[in-house]
Design an enzyme around this catalytic site. Structure first.
Site: not given
Ligand code: SF4
Length: 334
Positions: A35, A121, A139
């Site tokens: 990520e 996020y 996002d």
């Protein structure tokens, strides 16, 4: 959102998802790493870096152990991905995980958010994918998909957009399979409901989409504020001597400390008299800066800083180089 929407989306994702290395693991550390790497970087670029990084640093302990000595090896494993604050924050966060959580990534959205470099996020992505915690990711991709699905007029560049879309995404979430659902929304945004040419004819959730029914996907998402770019012109000195190139190390005050780069200047005056040759410009965009960098090949070495060193061309790959320097060297040494 109806249950049939979730079923259609998840069914499609499980059948059609791309086989990506971080989708083959439930290791929270590996998912977290993916990520962080995927922030501002494409999947195709990230895959080899991810695999290489995990080979070198398979656990949080390996990252901490390495940074105890020097961060040069970490930077080198990251070199080419850009945005180096990501790897520095990742290393800081690994230290917190080791010191405060005994090396176990916390299975809590709130605790994840407290780690350096992890915002809403990323915390939602790790929490849902690694730990099945029902929290939705939001996002740009997810906002675009939701605004088309629901014909939502909320301005995605507005001050409250994140809050509004978070609420919508949380309502849409499949709570029994939050990790797969979040990844399915991101996959849909990346592979089908793309910004300029959504592939509505093969969209798995077409029958749930208000914008498709109204024939108005072009109107969504609503975005009133555009990024204003600043154009900059730079010269980058490629000083060459006996198959060696001059590199300098970036200092703390300059940011991206520890990376090596070619000397850069905005001022052509210092270079015009040098025995030099201008090469094809290289373009580089970082945040809102659009840089045109002109490589200048030179054999006149007057004024090179003491902080630098001559590096053999064949040894350049052993250095963590800035992205601009890598691009310029590709042009200069071709
Ligand atoms: Fe996007 Fe078209 Fe699918 Fe609607 S039908 S979600 S606009 S790809």
């Amino acid at each position: 959102m109806k249950a049939s929407f979730r079923r259609d989306l998840l069914g499609w994702y499980r059948r059609e998802k791309r086989d990506l290395p971080w989708r083959r693991t439930r290791d929270p550390y590996a998912i977290w790493l993916s990520e962080i790497m995927l922030q501002q970087t494409t999947v195709a670029t990230v895959v080899p870096y991810y695999e290489n990084f995990l080979k070198r640093f398979p656990t949080v302990f390996d990252v901490v152990d390495q940074t105890d000595r020097s961060d040069e090896k970490l930077l080198k494993a990251w070199a080419g991905l850009g945005y180096y604050s990501r790897v520095r924050n990742f290393a800081k966060a690994c230290r917190v995980v080791v010191e405060e959580y005994g090396g176990i990534v916390p299975a809590s959205f709130e605790d994840l958010k407290k780690l350096p470099g992890i915002g809403n996020y990323t915390a939602a992505a790790i929490a849902s994918i690694a730990f099945d915690i029902p929290v939705a990711v939001v996002d740009g991709n997810v906002m675009r998909v939701l605004s088309r699905l629901l014909c939502c007029d909320e301005d995605i560049s507005g001050a409250h957009a994140k809050e509004v879309f978070q609420k919508m995404a949380d309502e849409a979430l499949e709570k029994k399979h939050p990790g797969d659902f979040n990844q399915a929304m991101m996959e849909l945004g990346a592979m089908v409901c793309t910004p300029r040419a959504p592939a509505c004819s093969r969209c798995p959730v077409q029958k749930h989409c208000e914008a498709f029914k109204a024939g108005s996907w072009e109107k969504y998402p609503v975005k009133s504020r555009k990024i204003s770019y600043r154009d900059e012109k730079w010269f980058c000195l490629v000083a060459q001597d006996k198959q060696k190139i001059f590199l300098r190390r970036r200092a703390v005050a300059e940011g991206m400390e520890g990376l090596w780069e070619l000397p850069m200047t905005r001022d052509w005056k210092g270079l015009e008299k040098a025995r030099s040759k201008k090469l094809k410009p290289v373009r580089h965009t970082i945040m809102n800066r659009r840089m045109t960098v002109i490589p200048v090949l030179s054999s006149d070495f007057v004024g090179l800083e003491a902080s630098g060193r001559w590096v053999r061309e064949k040894d350049l790959s052993a250095y963590p180089l800035s992205t601009i320097t890598r691009k310029v060297l590709l042009e200069a040494l071709r």
